[in-house]
Each structure stands twice: as structure tokens, then as C-alpha cells.
Design a protein around this motif. Structure first.
Motif, PDB file in Angstrom:
ATOM      1  N   ALA A  36       0.832  -1.207   0.000  1.00  0.00           N
ATOM      2  CA  ALA A  36       0.000   0.000   0.000  1.00  0.00           C
ATOM      3  C   ALA A  36       0.863   1.253   0.000  1.00  0.00           C
ATOM      4  O   ALA A  36       0.595   2.213  -0.740  1.00  0.00           O
ATOM      5  CB  ALA A  36      -0.939  -0.004   1.212  1.00  0.00           C
ATOM      6  N   ALA A  52       1.080   4.069  -2.905  1.00  0.00           N
ATOM      7  CA  ALA A  52       0.772   5.459  -2.567  1.00  0.00           C
ATOM      8  C   ALA A  52       1.935   6.370  -2.958  1.00  0.00           C
ATOM      9  O   ALA A  52       1.728   7.430  -3.567  1.00  0.00           O
ATOM     10  CB  ALA A  52       0.460   5.586  -1.073  1.00  0.00           C
ATOM     11  N   VAL A  65      -5.823   3.787  -1.513  1.00  0.00           N
ATOM     12  CA  VAL A  65      -6.257   3.392  -0.167  1.00  0.00           C
ATOM     13  C   VAL A  65      -7.491   2.503  -0.230  1.00  0.00           C
ATOM     14  O   VAL A  65      -7.619   1.564   0.553  1.00  0.00           O
ATOM     15  CB  VAL A  65      -6.454   4.611   0.776  1.00  0.00           C
ATOM     16  N   LEU A  68      -4.267   5.271   6.615  1.00  0.00           N
ATOM     17  CA  LEU A  68      -3.078   4.608   6.070  1.00  0.00           C
ATOM     18  C   LEU A  68      -1.815   5.237   6.642  1.00  0.00           C
ATOM     19  O   LEU A  68      -0.909   4.529   7.093  1.00  0.00           O
ATOM     20  CB  LEU A  68      -3.056   4.679   4.538  1.00  0.00           C
ATOM     21  N   TYR A  91      -9.027   0.660   2.916  1.00  0.00           N
ATOM     22  CA  TYR A  91      -9.343   1.890   3.641  1.00  0.00           C
ATOM     23  C   TYR A  91     -10.461   2.622   2.890  1.00  0.00           C
ATOM     24  O   TYR A  91     -10.686   2.357   1.699  1.00  0.00           O
ATOM     25  CB  TYR A  91      -8.104   2.797   3.737  1.00  0.00           C
ATOM     26  N   CYS A 134      -7.124   8.003   3.834  1.00  0.00           N
ATOM     27  CA  CYS A 134      -5.722   8.383   3.592  1.00  0.00           C
ATOM     28  C   CYS A 134      -4.995   8.595   4.905  1.00  0.00           C
ATOM     29  O   CYS A 134      -3.865   8.129   5.086  1.00  0.00           O
ATOM     30  CB  CYS A 134      -5.664   9.657   2.736  1.00  0.00           C
TER      31      CYS A 134
END
Length: 158
Positions: free
Chosen positions: A52, A56, A99, A114, A104, A111
Motif C-alpha cells: 500500500a 501510494a 487506499v 493509512l 481503507y 488516507c
């Protein structure tokens, strides 16, 4: 009527307190016991978290996305309110698909969740590095209030 009410909204304070107490009772009234993960589960969770974080970071570093973030931060020009009105929504727009893909919510709360999860792993150099990069997108640069001296810079900070 002797029932206490909020002067602004007419909320019956006794009803509000009863509602909050009922909500706490439904939730068990106390914090749940911490979940204990096996070593295998910890490794799997770390793998998912690293994936993740990498996605990101990659999304934020894509040239068109980096340009959007820079434009919003430049527009804010040290104004914290402008930063939160412009830069945060741009970052959320960029990160929402990532996310959501990792479980999420596809919004600012997701956000931030995370980022918070990444920051729990500050002892893991790989995760910490990615967390720091992602966090910078959501953190305004040091702001100076008009008429106030600039804050000292901590040269030894990570």
C-alpha cells in the motif's frame, strides 16, 4: 421546562448524555483487548502495508500528480488555511484509489488512516521512509505568523 438545553441548538442535554451512555454500552463500554497476531500474520500484514505504501508513494510521484501537488502547495504559499483547502484535497484525490484498493475508505479519513498505520512502524526503516514521504503531502510546511519571528530549524531532525 427545567430540562437543561444547549443555548445554541436546543439539544436536550439529558437525552444527549443518555444517548452517549447507550452508545458506550453497545460498544461494550470498554476498549477491546488488543489482537495478538502470529508471526505469519505479522509478516503478511507488513507485506500488505508495504504494498500500500509503495503504491501510494508511486501515485504521488507520478509527474502529473507531483505537478498537481506542487501547484497546490505553491498556491498556499505558507498560508495554512489555503494548504488545507487546496493541497489536502489534491493528495486525497490522488491517493483515494490506492487506499480503497487496500481496504481503507476512499476519502481523507482513509488516507489519514493509512498514514497513521504506517507511522506505527517507525522502527521499520523501509516503512518509515515511505511513511515520511507520504506524510509530507498532508503536512503543511512550517508557517510563520505575521509579526512573529520564524521558528528555529532543527538541523538534527530526521
Amino acid at each position: 421546562d427545567a430540562t437543561p438545553r444547549s443555548s445554541m441548538s436546543g439539544i436536550d442535554m439529558n437525552q444527549a448524555m443518555a444517548f452517549l451512555a447507550a452508545q458506550q454500552n453497545q460498544a461494550g463500554g470498554a476498549a477491546a483487548a488488543p489482537v495478538v497476531l502470529t508471526e505469519e500474520e505479522k509478516a503478511e500484514k507488513r507485506t500488505q502495508l508495504v504494498a500500500a505504501a509503495k503504491e501510494a508513494s508511486e501515485a504521488l510521484q507520478q509527474p502529473e500528480n507531483a505537478a498537481k501537488i506542487l501547484a497546490a502547495q505553491t498556491f498556499a504559499a505558507g498560508d495554512m488555511m489555503k494548504f488545507f483547502m487546496m493541497a489536502i484535497p489534491v493528495a486525497v484525490e490522488i491517493l483515494s484509489p490506492v487506499v480503497a484498493k487496500h481496504g481503507y475508505s476512499a476519502d481523507q479519513a482513509g488516507c489519514m488512516a493509512l498514514v497513521a498505520e504506517l507511522q506505527k512502524h517507525k522502527d521499520d526503516a523501509e516503512i518509515k521512509s515511505m511513511a515520511d514521504k507520504i506524510s509530507k503531502t498532508f503536512t503543511p510546511p512550517p508557517m510563520q505568523m505575521p509579526g512573529m519571528p520564524a521558528a528555529p530549524v532543527d538541523e538534527g531532525a530526521d
